[in-house]
Design an enzyme around this catalytic site. Structure first.
Site, PDB file in Angstrom:
ATOM      1  CB  THR A  42      33.183  39.639  56.782  1.00  0.00           C
ATOM      2  OG1 THR A  42      32.936  40.980  56.339  1.00  0.00           O
ATOM      3  CG2 THR A  42      34.338  39.651  57.764  1.00  0.00           C
ATOM      4  CD  GLN A  46      39.619  30.294  51.283  1.00  0.00           C
ATOM      5  OE1 GLN A  46      40.480  30.437  50.423  1.00  0.00           O
ATOM      6  NE2 GLN A  46      38.819  29.252  51.310  1.00  0.00           N
ATOM      7  CD  GLU A 113      46.689  37.445  49.880  1.00  0.00           C
ATOM      8  OE1 GLU A 113      46.028  38.365  49.361  1.00  0.00           O
ATOM      9  OE2 GLU A 113      46.228  36.703  50.761  1.00  0.00           O
ATOM     10  CG  HIS A 237      39.853  34.465  43.469  1.00  0.00           C
ATOM     11  ND1 HIS A 237      40.679  33.380  43.281  1.00  0.00           N
ATOM     12  CD2 HIS A 237      40.317  35.112  44.564  1.00  0.00           C
ATOM     13  CE1 HIS A 237      41.601  33.381  44.234  1.00  0.00           C
ATOM     14  NE2 HIS A 237      41.400  34.419  45.025  1.00  0.00           N
ATOM     15  NE  ARG A 284      42.765  38.248  44.343  1.00  0.00           N
ATOM     16  CZ  ARG A 284      42.037  38.506  45.425  1.00  0.00           C
ATOM     17  NH1 ARG A 284      40.986  39.274  45.335  1.00  0.00           N
ATOM     18  NH2 ARG A 284      42.366  37.980  46.583  1.00  0.00           N
ATOM     19  CG  HIS A 345      37.007  37.046  44.598  1.00  0.00           C
ATOM     20  ND1 HIS A 345      36.578  36.159  45.565  1.00  0.00           N
ATOM     21  CD2 HIS A 345      38.039  37.736  45.154  1.00  0.00           C
ATOM     22  CE1 HIS A 345      37.323  36.298  46.652  1.00  0.00           C
ATOM     23  NE2 HIS A 345      38.201  37.259  46.440  1.00  0.00           N
ATOM     24  NE  ARG A 380      39.186  42.808  46.361  1.00  0.00           N
ATOM     25  CZ  ARG A 380      39.740  41.756  46.963  1.00  0.00           C
ATOM     26  NH1 ARG A 380      40.660  41.925  47.886  1.00  0.00           N
ATOM     27  NH2 ARG A 380      39.372  40.537  46.625  1.00  0.00           N
TER      28      ARG A 380
END
Length: 527
Positions: A42, A46, A113, A237, A284, A345, A380
């Site tokens: 957690t 960022q 994002e 990531h 991603r 990630h 995700r």
């Protein structure tokens, strides 16, 4: 033996959300951290938290973006369940004191994002996870009904087979925990247990995950008889800082969301147009494969991520923590690009749960990255991870409270038996096996896969499993041995899942089956 109403394994967003909801309802809650408080994923987050908070956006848009990113493998009912609860989750965090950024009009400052069709990421500069963790930890420390147990390493879930009077009951009554401070194994029991132990990023050589992300919760639940699903979907990531001095420093998705451009470090070419029409805002998995392809094709160490064209004031205002971290490493992101590489990630698969956070083992709930809830599917969507923690942490707590009278009292449990083991004189074995697993997982079960590589990985994990089991049966447990045992288990689950999927979908990309099958089917492993 210590008795509580509810045990929670993990002090991240999911665990502490559940703990506070249960404590407010009058339950005596113990929360285990295997290291210091705040050592989980957690604090490392960022970017922010995705939620529909402006009139131009809608729940349907957020649901649609999530399912597109998840390559159709998501559970639509679960996606709707989570997305509709997002605004309330944000408000509860604000009420706890999380200082979310606001715009000049006093409304939420929202960023965008990759994979999102609208601006819907609420954030605290570029350190949202840290701010959220601080607020949750402060509330937990001040709550009379919450007992925080740092340096308590969960070994295995306690079930009927561990009873003083042996039982075949698969119900979970707590956990055996290794106390780092005393060096003793303690028996912790409760009516309900919530598994919130995070993901399995450290199965890989390169990962943005914290040191403790060794798949402990997934492995413990699997050994307790719970199904595990979709472990082949490991998110890489696209932009982890490439620096020989600092490992695992993530460059947030929001840098690309605010205009960051990926360039070839030698030619300066903006290369994403070759891979996807959405350029740097593609999901991603696509961006990670593009970076990986550029690096491998030309023998590069890294590619460049450039945000300098947005101007010094904009960059410093939006990414103050990244700016300060990199300026200390001699990289001025206001005037030069950032060297980046892909890195593991996020674990999209995990322990199968329903919308109440229930697992297959009675009395055991789970929330957060340790689970496969149906939210993420095959990939995700950015900033849905913290959201899942808050929604499912609260859902698990609500169900425990509603069903409290139906949960059985813990049975008498046998103490941990060390009468047939000795102290290890071969600690080097643990480090050797750990390193071997992480290297072959990166090389053989990484961003791009083949059946031959996966079979090589399976052969190696079969050999290592025997070594680790022999070691575990002969020596007293240590935190490193506990983690290694779990690492072997989780690596095996990942490899088995990857071998069983005869298609490329989302995060699972194999050269032997490059097409996507017409029907989206979960990979479910049964103990």
């Amino acid at each position: 033996m210590s008795d509580y109403d509810v045990l929670i394994i993990g002090t991240g967003a999911a665990g502490l959300t559940a703990a506070l909801a249960l404590a407010d309802a009058g339950k005596k809650v113990a929360v285990l951290a295997k290291g210091k408080l705040g050592g989980g994923a957690t604090e490392w987050a960022q970017g922010g938290i995705a939620a529909v908070l402006e009139d131009e956006d809608s729940f349907d848009n957020h649901i649609g973006d999530t399912i597109v990113a998840g390559a159709g493998l998501n559970d639509p009912d679960i996606v709707e369940f989570v997305v509709e609860r997002a605004p309330a989750a944000i408000q509860r965090l604000a009420d706890l004191g999380v200082p979310f950024n606001l715009g000049s009009d006093g409304d939420w400052h929202l960023t965008r994002e990759g994979g999102h069709s609208h601006r819907r990421i609420v954030h605290v500069h570029d350190a949202t996870g840290w701010a959220v963790a601080q607020a949750l930890e402060k509330a937990a420390v001040l709550h009379d009904n919450v007992t925080l147990l740092p340096n308590m390493v969960a070994i295995d879930l306690v079930q009927g087979k561990h009873g003083v009077e042996f039982s075949t009951s698969g119900s979970v009554y707590g956990v055996y925990g290794y106390n780092r401070e005393s060096g003793e194994v303690e028996t912790l029991t409760a009516r309900a247990t919530v598994m919130a132990a995070g993901g399995a990023g450290r199965t890989y050589q390169f990962s943005t995950a914290p040191r403790g992300a060794t798949g402990d919760g997934i492995a413990m639940a699997w050994r307790a008889g719970c199904r595990v699903a979709n472990m082949e979907f490991m998110q890489f990531h696209p932009t982890c800082l490439y620096n020989l001095e600092v490992k695992n420093f993530l460059i947030t998705e929001a840098v690309r969301g605010e205009g960051g451009i990926l360039r070839h470090p030698e030619t300066g070419e903006r290369f994403m147009a070759k891979y996807d029409e959405r350029l740097e805002l593609a999901p991603r998995d696509i961006v990670a494969r593009a970076n990986d392809a550029e690096i491998k094709r030309d023998g590069l160490d890294y590619v460049h991520l450039d945000i300098s064209h947005r101007g010094p004031d904009f960059v410093k205002q939006h990414f103050p923590n990244i700016y300060e971290k990199l300026i200390g490493l001699g990289i001025d992101i206001t005037s030069e690009p950032i060297p980046v590489v892909p890195a593991q990630h996020y674990t999209c698969g995990g322990v199968v749960v329903d919308k109440h956070g229930r697992t297959d083992a009675p009395g055991l709930y789970a929330a957060g990255e340790v689970t496969m809830s149906g939210l993420h599917g095959a990939n995700r969507l950015a900033s849905n991870s913290l959201l899942e923690c808050f929604v499912f942490g609260e859902a698990a707590a609500d169900h425990i409270i509603q069903c409290w009278d139906k949960l059985p009292e813990p049975i008498a449990i046998r103490d941990w038996d060390e009468s047939r083991v000795t102290d290890s004189d071969e600690e080097v074995v643990i480090q050797q096996v750990w390193g071997e697993i992480r290297r072959f997982m990166w090389n053989f079960v990484g961003i791009v896969r083949t059946t031959k590589r996966l079979e090589r990985a399976r052969n190696r994990i079969d050999l290592l499993r025997k070594e680790v089991n022999d070691y575990y049966g002969s020596f007293r447990v240590t935190p490193d041995l506990i983690e290694l045992r779990n690492l072997v288990e989780v690596a095996d689950l990942i490899i088995r899942s990857a071998l069983s999927r005869k298609e490329s979908r989302g995060l699972h990309y194999t050269l032997d089956y490059p097409e996507t099958a017409e029907e989206a089917v979960d990979t479910v492993l049964v103990p």
